[in-house]
Structures are given as structure tokens and as C-alpha cells.
Design a protein around this motif. Sequence first.
Motif, PDB file in Angstrom:
ATOM      1  N   ILE A 203      13.889  -2.076  35.827  1.00  0.00           N
ATOM      2  CA  ILE A 203      12.583  -1.551  36.188  1.00  0.00           C
ATOM      3  C   ILE A 203      12.458  -0.037  35.487  1.00  0.00           C
ATOM      4  CG2 ILE A 203      11.336  -0.672  38.316  1.00  0.00           C
ATOM      5  CD1 ILE A 203      12.564  -3.029  39.810  1.00  0.00           C
ATOM      6  N   ALA A 204      13.407   0.612  35.558  1.00  0.00           N
ATOM      7  CA  ALA A 204      13.210   1.855  34.997  1.00  0.00           C
ATOM      8  C   ALA A 204      12.839   1.891  33.548  1.00  0.00           C
ATOM      9  CB  ALA A 204      14.553   2.728  35.125  1.00  0.00           C
ATOM     10  N   LYS A 205      13.466   0.858  32.888  1.00  0.00           N
ATOM     11  CA  LYS A 205      13.292   0.571  31.275  1.00  0.00           C
ATOM     12  C   LYS A 205      12.051   0.189  31.005  1.00  0.00           C
ATOM     13  CE  LYS A 205      14.870  -2.095  27.508  1.00  0.00           C
ATOM     14  NZ  LYS A 205      15.625  -3.118  26.977  1.00  0.00           N
ATOM     15  N   LYS A 206      11.358  -0.882  32.041  1.00  0.00           N
ATOM     16  CA  LYS A 206       9.868  -1.113  31.779  1.00  0.00           C
ATOM     17  C   LYS A 206       8.947  -0.045  32.060  1.00  0.00           C
ATOM     18  CE  LYS A 206      10.583  -5.489  30.654  1.00  0.00           C
ATOM     19  NZ  LYS A 206       9.993  -6.223  29.546  1.00  0.00           N
ATOM     20  N   ASN A 207       9.291   0.952  33.093  1.00  0.00           N
ATOM     21  CA  ASN A 207       8.608   1.941  33.640  1.00  0.00           C
ATOM     22  C   ASN A 207       8.500   2.819  32.497  1.00  0.00           C
ATOM     23  OD1 ASN A 207       7.864   0.815  36.233  1.00  0.00           O
ATOM     24  ND2 ASN A 207       9.216   2.252  37.329  1.00  0.00           N
ATOM     25  N   GLU A 208       9.274   3.106  31.693  1.00  0.00           N
ATOM     26  CA  GLU A 208       9.461   4.212  30.631  1.00  0.00           C
ATOM     27  C   GLU A 208       8.493   3.518  29.341  1.00  0.00           C
ATOM     28  OE1 GLU A 208       9.867   7.493  28.574  1.00  0.00           O
ATOM     29  OE2 GLU A 208      10.637   6.914  30.510  1.00  0.00           O
ATOM     30  N   GLU A 209       8.961   2.125  29.167  1.00  0.00           N
ATOM     31  CA  GLU A 209       7.886   1.408  28.148  1.00  0.00           C
ATOM     32  C   GLU A 209       6.324   1.578  28.585  1.00  0.00           C
ATOM     33  OE1 GLU A 209       9.526  -2.529  27.990  1.00  0.00           O
ATOM     34  OE2 GLU A 209      11.226  -2.020  26.809  1.00  0.00           O
ATOM     35  N   ALA A 210       6.158   1.204  29.764  1.00  0.00           N
ATOM     36  CA  ALA A 210       4.770   1.404  30.288  1.00  0.00           C
ATOM     37  C   ALA A 210       4.183   2.710  30.130  1.00  0.00           C
ATOM     38  CB  ALA A 210       4.746   1.116  31.756  1.00  0.00           C
ATOM     39  N   ARG A 211       5.019   3.834  30.281  1.00  0.00           N
ATOM     40  CA  ARG A 211       4.389   5.237  30.510  1.00  0.00           C
ATOM     41  C   ARG A 211       4.181   5.417  28.874  1.00  0.00           C
ATOM     42  NH1 ARG A 211       8.703   6.286  33.709  1.00  0.00           N
ATOM     43  NH2 ARG A 211       7.853   6.306  35.848  1.00  0.00           N
ATOM     44  N   LEU A 212       5.012   4.872  27.891  1.00  0.00           N
ATOM     45  CA  LEU A 212       4.690   5.069  26.348  1.00  0.00           C
ATOM     46  C   LEU A 212       3.478   4.327  25.994  1.00  0.00           C
ATOM     47  CD1 LEU A 212       8.353   4.696  25.005  1.00  0.00           C
ATOM     48  CD2 LEU A 212       6.809   6.815  25.026  1.00  0.00           C
ATOM     49  N   ILE A 213       3.381   3.257  26.597  1.00  0.00           N
ATOM     50  CA  ILE A 213       1.998   2.518  26.086  1.00  0.00           C
ATOM     51  C   ILE A 213       0.829   3.124  26.797  1.00  0.00           C
ATOM     52  CG2 ILE A 213       0.846   0.196  26.715  1.00  0.00           C
ATOM     53  CD1 ILE A 213       3.457  -1.077  26.637  1.00  0.00           C
ATOM     54  N   GLU A 214       0.919   3.885  28.085  1.00  0.00           N
ATOM     55  CA  GLU A 214      -0.333   4.713  28.236  1.00  0.00           C
ATOM     56  C   GLU A 214      -0.856   5.752  27.896  1.00  0.00           C
ATOM     57  OE1 GLU A 214       0.977   5.563  32.583  1.00  0.00           O
ATOM     58  OE2 GLU A 214       0.496   3.530  33.152  1.00  0.00           O
TER      59      GLU A 214
END
Length: 165
Positions: free
Chosen positions: A40-51
Motif C-alpha cells: 500500500i505504501a508503494k502504491k501510495n508513493e506511485e499515486a503521489r508521483l502520478i498526481e
Amino acid sequence: MFGIPLPYLLLGLSIALFGTYRGGYHYGWADRDNDMKIAIAKKNEEARLIEQNMGEKLNQQSAKLQEANDAINKKTTALAVANRAGKLRLCPSSNVQTPTNTASTSADSKATSEPDRQTNEPSDAERATIDAIAEIVAQGDKNTVALNACIDSYNDIRNLLNVAQ
């Protein structure tokens, strides 16, 4: 004589097996929960980069839209200045006016019938018409630029999200 310890041994062995199973089950879920937290932390980091990328793309499109609107405003201002200076005229075939020459029957020979402005200058109605046309064209240009910026933003975000998946 050997019959009595056997039930206690079976009971102790079953409690030990159940306890081992229960401990393994508990630690297995704890390990799974930790793995899920990491994922989940990895996916959140990816989502932040996409945002962040989406924000940058939208800011770029907003800057392009602002530049285009500034160019349209400059063009509109230039048209208004040219119109006030009398440099813009409507097509003569659509503006058919017959000159009216009324003879003055005044006894004063100095009073002549001269128009207030030169004959090649546009009338107030013609200037107002040109201003209205220029405003319509400017609003159409602004709407077209805004629509194109919206479409470009949508396509950029869609491509960004499709690449991320």
C-alpha cells in the motif's frame, strides 16, 4: 497401568499442536498485514508521483491557455484601436448609402452644408458594428482555445494514467 498417562499425553499433544497451529496462523496474518502495508505504501508513493505529473501537465496547459488568451486580448485591443482610428471599414457592397446633397437656402453665403467628418471615415453605426463583430470573433477565439486546452489536458491526463497502469 499404562492406560492412564495415554489420555493426558494425547491431550497435551493436541494442545501443543493446536497452539502451534494458532501461533503460525497468527504470525502468518501478521506477516501478510506487513506485506500489505508495504504494498500500500508503494502504491501510495506511485499515486503521489502520478498526481505530481498530472499537476505539472495541468499547469502547463493553464499557462498555454493564458498565453493564448493574452494573444487574443492583444489582437482585440489592436482591432479596437484600428477601429477607433477609422482604419477598419465594412465591405462597401454591404453598406450601400446614397449621399444626400441638400442645398442650403440660407441667405448667408458662408454657411455651407459640410459633413462633420470626412466622407471616407466610417459612421458611428459602422464602428459599432465592427466593434460587435470584433467582440464576437474574440469570444469565439477564446472559446475555441479553451476547448482545445481542455481536450489537450484530458488527453495528457488519460495518457499519463494509461501508462501508469
